[in-house]
Motif scaffolding. Sequence first.
Motif, PDB file in Angstrom:
ATOM      1  N   LYS A   2       0.827  -1.206   0.000  1.00  0.00           N
ATOM      2  CA  LYS A   2       0.000   0.000   0.000  1.00  0.00           C
ATOM      3  C   LYS A   2       0.861   1.255   0.000  1.00  0.00           C
ATOM      4  CE  LYS A   2      -4.077  -2.087   2.158  1.00  0.00           C
ATOM      5  NZ  LYS A   2      -4.980  -2.096   3.327  1.00  0.00           N
ATOM      6  N   ALA A   3       1.989   1.236   0.703  1.00  0.00           N
ATOM      7  CA  ALA A   3       2.882   2.398   0.701  1.00  0.00           C
ATOM      8  C   ALA A   3       3.451   2.634  -0.694  1.00  0.00           C
ATOM      9  CB  ALA A   3       3.999   2.201   1.715  1.00  0.00           C
ATOM     10  N   CYS A   4       3.874   1.552  -1.350  1.00  0.00           N
ATOM     11  CA  CYS A   4       4.406   1.670  -2.714  1.00  0.00           C
ATOM     12  C   CYS A   4       3.329   2.167  -3.667  1.00  0.00           C
ATOM     13  CB  CYS A   4       4.958   0.332  -3.181  1.00  0.00           C
ATOM     14  SG  CYS A   4       6.450  -0.196  -2.306  1.00  0.00           S
ATOM     15  N   ASN A   5       2.098   1.679  -3.494  1.00  0.00           N
ATOM     16  CA  ASN A   5       0.995   2.131  -4.334  1.00  0.00           C
ATOM     17  C   ASN A   5       0.710   3.613  -4.108  1.00  0.00           C
ATOM     18  OD1 ASN A   5      -1.443   1.563  -6.094  1.00  0.00           O
ATOM     19  ND2 ASN A   5      -2.456   2.302  -4.238  1.00  0.00           N
ATOM     20  N   ALA A   6       0.852   4.059  -2.859  1.00  0.00           N
ATOM     21  CA  ALA A   6       0.645   5.481  -2.565  1.00  0.00           C
ATOM     22  C   ALA A   6       1.668   6.343  -3.290  1.00  0.00           C
ATOM     23  CB  ALA A   6       0.719   5.723  -1.063  1.00  0.00           C
ATOM     24  N   ILE A   7       2.924   5.930  -3.256  1.00  0.00           N
ATOM     25  CA  ILE A   7       3.973   6.680  -3.950  1.00  0.00           C
ATOM     26  C   ILE A   7       3.643   6.781  -5.434  1.00  0.00           C
ATOM     27  CG2 ILE A   7       6.431   6.758  -4.540  1.00  0.00           C
ATOM     28  CD1 ILE A   7       6.895   5.071  -1.950  1.00  0.00           C
ATOM     29  N   SER A   8       3.277   5.646  -6.015  1.00  0.00           N
ATOM     30  CA  SER A   8       2.939   5.611  -7.435  1.00  0.00           C
ATOM     31  C   SER A   8       1.724   6.469  -7.752  1.00  0.00           C
ATOM     32  CB  SER A   8       2.688   4.155  -7.865  1.00  0.00           C
ATOM     33  OG  SER A   8       2.282   4.082  -9.207  1.00  0.00           O
ATOM     34  N   SER A   9       0.679   6.368  -6.930  1.00  0.00           N
ATOM     35  CA  SER A   9      -0.547   7.138  -7.173  1.00  0.00           C
ATOM     36  C   SER A   9      -0.293   8.639  -7.070  1.00  0.00           C
ATOM     37  CB  SER A   9      -1.631   6.723  -6.169  1.00  0.00           C
ATOM     38  OG  SER A   9      -1.995   5.370  -6.344  1.00  0.00           O
ATOM     39  N   LEU A  10       0.506   9.049  -6.095  1.00  0.00           N
ATOM     40  CA  LEU A  10       0.832  10.463  -5.941  1.00  0.00           C
ATOM     41  C   LEU A  10       1.671  10.965  -7.123  1.00  0.00           C
ATOM     42  CD1 LEU A  10       1.651  10.245  -2.152  1.00  0.00           C
ATOM     43  CD2 LEU A  10      -0.195  11.625  -3.115  1.00  0.00           C
ATOM     44  N   HIS A  11       2.618  10.146  -7.538  1.00  0.00           N
ATOM     45  CA  HIS A  11       3.451  10.514  -8.693  1.00  0.00           C
ATOM     46  C   HIS A  11       2.590  10.673  -9.941  1.00  0.00           C
ATOM     47  CE1 HIS A  11       6.885  10.722 -11.348  1.00  0.00           C
ATOM     48  NE2 HIS A  11       6.451   9.664 -12.027  1.00  0.00           N
ATOM     49  N   GLU A  12       1.657   9.740 -10.156  1.00  0.00           N
ATOM     50  CA  GLU A  12       0.774   9.812 -11.316  1.00  0.00           C
ATOM     51  C   GLU A  12      -0.133  11.038 -11.260  1.00  0.00           C
ATOM     52  OE1 GLU A  12      -1.375   6.185 -11.722  1.00  0.00           O
ATOM     53  OE2 GLU A  12       0.436   4.951 -11.882  1.00  0.00           O
ATOM     54  N   ALA A  13      -0.468  11.471 -10.048  1.00  0.00           N
ATOM     55  CA  ALA A  13      -1.287  12.677  -9.877  1.00  0.00           C
ATOM     56  C   ALA A  13      -0.448  13.950  -9.965  1.00  0.00           C
ATOM     57  CB  ALA A  13      -2.016  12.623  -8.537  1.00  0.00           C
ATOM     58  N   GLN A  14       0.840  13.796 -10.240  1.00  0.00           N
ATOM     59  CA  GLN A  14       1.777  14.921 -10.386  1.00  0.00           C
ATOM     60  C   GLN A  14       1.946  15.704  -9.091  1.00  0.00           C
ATOM     61  OE1 GLN A  14       0.062  16.856 -13.938  1.00  0.00           O
ATOM     62  NE2 GLN A  14       1.723  15.953 -15.123  1.00  0.00           N
ATOM     63  N   ILE A  15       2.004  14.952  -7.995  1.00  0.00           N
ATOM     64  CA  ILE A  15       2.319  15.520  -6.687  1.00  0.00           C
ATOM     65  C   ILE A  15       3.742  15.108  -6.331  1.00  0.00           C
ATOM     66  CG2 ILE A  15       1.757  15.477  -4.219  1.00  0.00           C
ATOM     67  CD1 ILE A  15      -1.146  14.866  -5.050  1.00  0.00           C
ATOM     68  N   GLU A  16       4.535  16.039  -5.858  1.00  0.00           N
ATOM     69  CA  GLU A  16       5.900  15.721  -5.456  1.00  0.00           C
ATOM     70  C   GLU A  16       5.880  14.770  -4.257  1.00  0.00           C
ATOM     71  OE1 GLU A  16       8.859  16.533  -6.752  1.00  0.00           O
ATOM     72  OE2 GLU A  16       7.835  17.518  -8.439  1.00  0.00           O
TER      73      GLU A  16
END
Length: 332
Positions: free
Chosen positions: A134-148
């Motif tokens: 879930k932590a890895c998915n969060a990083i990926s989801s935030l990156h895809e949303a163009q959040i640093e």
Amino acid sequence: MQPWLNSPFNISLLITQTCNLECKHCYADCSPAKKQHELTTDQWIDTIEYLAKNEFVSLYFEGGEPFARPDFLRILAHATPKMMTLVRSNGTLIDKSVASELKRIGVGRVLIDLLGATDETHDYFAGVEGSFAKACNAISSLHEAQIEVDTLTILNRRNAGEVQEILKVAHDFGASRAGILRLYPLGRAKMRWDELALSLNDQMSVLAAIDPPEQLTVMQSWHPNDRNCCWQSAAIDPFGRSIGCAYLREYVNYGNILDVPFLETWNDPLYRELRSGNVEKSCSGCEAREGTRGGCRSAAYAFHGSWQAPDPFCSVLNDGVDLRALPARLLS
């Protein structure tokens, strides 16, 4: 000379002591149960209004787990138009939908705790199976949303051999920066100190061996980057106490913002002393690089029992302190 401010421009809001994980090293001894007497939604919003009125520039939200509060997105949305906002999270409650909402709200940066390079290590620390994924998915989801996105890793004996791979995981899922953090003797961490603590030599060896992936910035606060943050640090705990810094939570209480305005707590005599940079010894290398004196005051007080003592995590100032052994007074 130590910098001096009439008021801080950055502040951490430890918005809750509730968390959906059961981390073995948790500094705040958090649990899933809601704690009594935490600040309410309206009290946090009033606090944000006060901070904005007094020209604070940046808010750093942490917990506990901020997203464990049902009202957190409402509180965050109140802050983002007024100040730069950063959020530290374990990531387990951030999916693509939440990431999209964070982008819409306008959050500046999200920091995700990455406790190991594998589910075995990470989930061991988190105490809940599936937390790594879930932590890895969060990083990926935030990156895809163009959040640093940053990752944060507390260096300890159980993950020291995985640090290089942790950096690769951070990079591969989309983080732009990775922070390697010290282990502090707070909360549950000090109860597991014998299991988790590394010698300073071992810590420095791990840092020296780091070879980060391209385009990943690594942040660390050991020599020559050891600084005394008190000159600019401010923090409010979940119950309204002004504590200067999250790492000082067990040592100080400058007053409760429910009783006095925050800026009055900024003038507490001890708070002023810690900001002054009056220390027994300072590392010239760290002082030249960071512009402050003596290193971290929480670490100095924890190991020496004195606010003027040197920070033993600096290799120049350590003077033989074994960081694997805690003073008995911390465990009593």
